[in-house]
Scaffold this active site. Structure first.
Site, PDB file in Angstrom:
ATOM      1  CE  LYS A  31      -6.357   2.527   0.428  1.00 20.86           C
ATOM      2  NZ  LYS A  31      -5.171   2.345  -0.369  1.00 20.86           N
TER       3      LYS A  31
ATOM      4  CE  LYS B 177      -2.350   3.617   2.787  1.00 23.08           C
ATOM      5  NZ  LYS B 177      -2.583   4.780   2.071  1.00 23.08           N
TER       6      LYS B 177
ATOM      7  CE  LYS C 142      -6.795  10.060   0.762  1.00 21.00           C
ATOM      8  NZ  LYS C 142      -6.047   8.810   0.839  1.00 21.00           N
TER       9      LYS C 142
ATOM     10  CG  ASP D 275      -2.204   0.789   1.009  1.00 19.76           C
ATOM     11  OD1 ASP D 275      -2.421   1.250  -0.098  1.00 19.76           O
ATOM     12  OD2 ASP D 275      -2.988   0.932   1.973  1.00 19.76           O
TER      13      ASP D 275
END
Ligand code: NAI
Length: 505
Positions: free
Chosen positions: A347, A461, A390, A298
């Site tokens: 996520k 991530k 976003k 990620d």
């Protein structure tokens, strides 16, 4: 830059640097620590020949895929474009390798910085040959238009280059991504036989390499976030079991895992840019056998990068974060896919774990397991109007002196793919560089780095590490690790920030 030192040697092909690594071994004696400084000799050997690199993106026609490809072409052909703010020149802002600098030393009392990319020989991103797959057949010019990321004028100027690029048909297992993606799946490899799918992808890679006369190819997953596969040692536990499960078309083999296997079997490293558990143990064994790397999971772009900085600052200042509440709303196709609970769960997991080690390191603030269990809430909402811009809204509540509270409310507009594209480029360029570096400890033979390339954690991530190696999420430590590695390989001195040469001559 040239390093003149008795600890480095360079010929036409290799740069070898000798490095005395200083660490401290801690022995615990009851409630006392005994610290024993030690020195270990390492040698780093870097192949300085720059290969012709091909990159195959899974999800090439998505927002990231089109933005990266178009952005590199804009730089390559120096394409300028106009907006209401004037004429724009292409650049690589947001790329660690292309647009950040590293201090290499001092000239009199002045610190000297050079671009990261100039410390060791690296592939020029403009020389990368791009290819890839998408379940949508749209050519990249139309797909860029669909993405609504790049300014209209630049889209028009890139059209002649991009309309010739059409993604290869891909594997589509609808059960792994959101049902709302079904309407774009018009470019899929037919049938349900997973072994045949693997073989098609393998052939695509081999053909791409041959057709473009490439020295090496790297695969990167930037397709939709999948749900987690239900990991089972009998299905995914080692290379043999994984290949058998593919042969029997087991339902818990995801499309991303097929791509990862195909990459390894074709001798290519594989990077997972989404949060799902693609890199199962069987994939790692295949990569190990093939002598290639896997890295994941990620991309760490806007909100999480900021979170790992802020939490590190608080904990480093002796302030105790007690709650982190993160809201996101986004309107791109990634957000649409994440609106399905199974994909959101993938996520949520990677967004949640990103501060764990930072909190765990401070036993003054968090003496018990219970206290480590802070309120960390993640909410993601799909709001089409937001497009790729976003919005991330985070509240950080921390405990300060004498029971007081410090609260930060952060509003972060993360232009999703404009942040992700340069980061994807860094992942590829650094992965390629690390394929050319070997090390030896004391007098051992030279060997490559571990198969799971945790050196890339700055860009991830939920960084995946070799088993037994703890994960580091702190952004400054992750960056220092990368910076120091390239400096050590180049024979430069690592900076401890004491600046004694400036203070005392
Ligand atoms: P996107 O939805 O615009 O692009 C994904 C593309 O993958 C689509 O074109 C879709 O048709 C294609 N696709 C889906 N399944 C496929 C398959 N089996 N084979 C080939 N292609 C397939 O999404 P975007 O914004 O480009 O993001 C891509 C991935 O990167 C997502 O998983 C996202 O969570 C992840 N990511 C993105 C970040 C960002 O800042 N943009 C940050 C962190 C992760």
């Amino acid at each position: 830059m040239k390093v003149q030192s008795t600890t480095t040697q360079q010929d036409d092909h290799f740069l070898i640097s000798n490095y005395d690594y200083k660490s401290t071994n801690i022995e615990k004696n009851g409630d006392k620590y005994i610290a024993k400084p030690q020195t270990t000799n390492f040698k780093f050997k870097t192949d300085t020949r720059i290969p012709k690199l091909g990159v195959m993106l899974v999800g090439w026609g998505g927002n990231n895929g089109t933005t990266l490809t178009g952005g590199v072409l804009a730089n390559k052909f120096n394409i300028t474009w106009n907006s209401k703010r004037g004429t724009h020149q292409p650049n690589f802002y947001g790329s660690l390798t292309q647009s950040s600098v590293i201090k290499i030393g001092t000239c009199n009392t002045e610190e000297v910085f050079v671009p990261f990319k100039d410390i060791l020989p690296m592939v020029n991103p403009c020389d990368i040959v791009f290819g890839g797959w998408d379940i949508s057949a749209m050519n990249l010019a139309d797909a860029m238009n669909r993405a609504q990321v790049v300014e209209y004028d630049l889209q028009q100027k890139l059209r002649p280059y991009l309309e010739k690029l059409v993604p290869l048909p891909s594997i589509y297992y609808p059960d792994f991504i959101a049902a709302n993606q079904n309407d774009r799946a018009d470019n899929v490899i037919p049938g349900n036989n997973k072994l045949e799918h693997l073989n098609v992808i393998r052939k695509n890679i081999a053909d791409f390499k041959q057709l473009n006369n490439l020295d090496k190819v790297i695969l990167l997953w930037t397709a939709n976030t999948e749900r987690f596969c239900v990991e089972d040692p009998n299905i995914h536990g080692n290379a043999e079991k994984l290949l058998k499960s593919i042969e029997s078309s087991h339902p818990e083999i995801s499309a991303s895992t097929i791509f990862a296997c195909a990459a390894c079997l074709e001798g290519c490293s594989f990077i997972n840019g989404s949060p799902q558990n693609t890199i199962v143990p069987g994939v790692i064994e295949l990569a190990e056998k093939a002598g290639v790397f896997v890295a994941g999971d990620d991309f760490k772009t806007g909100q999480t990068k900021f979170k790992t900085c802020l939490v590190e600052y608080l904990v480093g200042a002796g302030i105790k974060p007690k709650a982190i509440i993160s809201y996101n709303h986004l309107g791109n196709n990634d957000g649409k896919n994440l609106s399905q609970e199974s994909c959101f769960k993938s996520k949520e997991r990677s967004k949640k774990t990103c501060v764990d080690d930072i909190l765990e390191s401070n036993k003054v603030l968090y003496p018990t397991e219970e206290e480590l269990n802070i309120d960390h809430t993640i909410v993601i909402k799909y709001c089409p109007e937001t497009g790729d811009s976003k919005k991330a809204m985070d509240e950080y509540i921390a405990e300060i002196f004498l029971g007081g509270r410090q609260t930060f409310a952060v509003y972060n507009v993360c232009e999703d793919s404009l942040l992700a594209a340069p980061l994807i480029m860094d992942l590829l360029l650094l992965c390629e560089l690390f394929e050319r570096i070997q090390f030896s400890k004391d007098t051992s033979e030279f060997q490559r780095f571990d198969t799971v390339l945790s050196w890339l954690s700055y860009l991830m991530k939920a960084p995946k590490s070799e088993s037994g190696i703890t994960t580091i999420n702190s952004l400054s430590r992750q960056r220092a690790m990368l910076e120091n590695l390239v400096k050590v390989c180049a024979g430069l001195t690592i900076d401890d920030n004491l600046r004694l040469e400036v203070r005392y001559g």
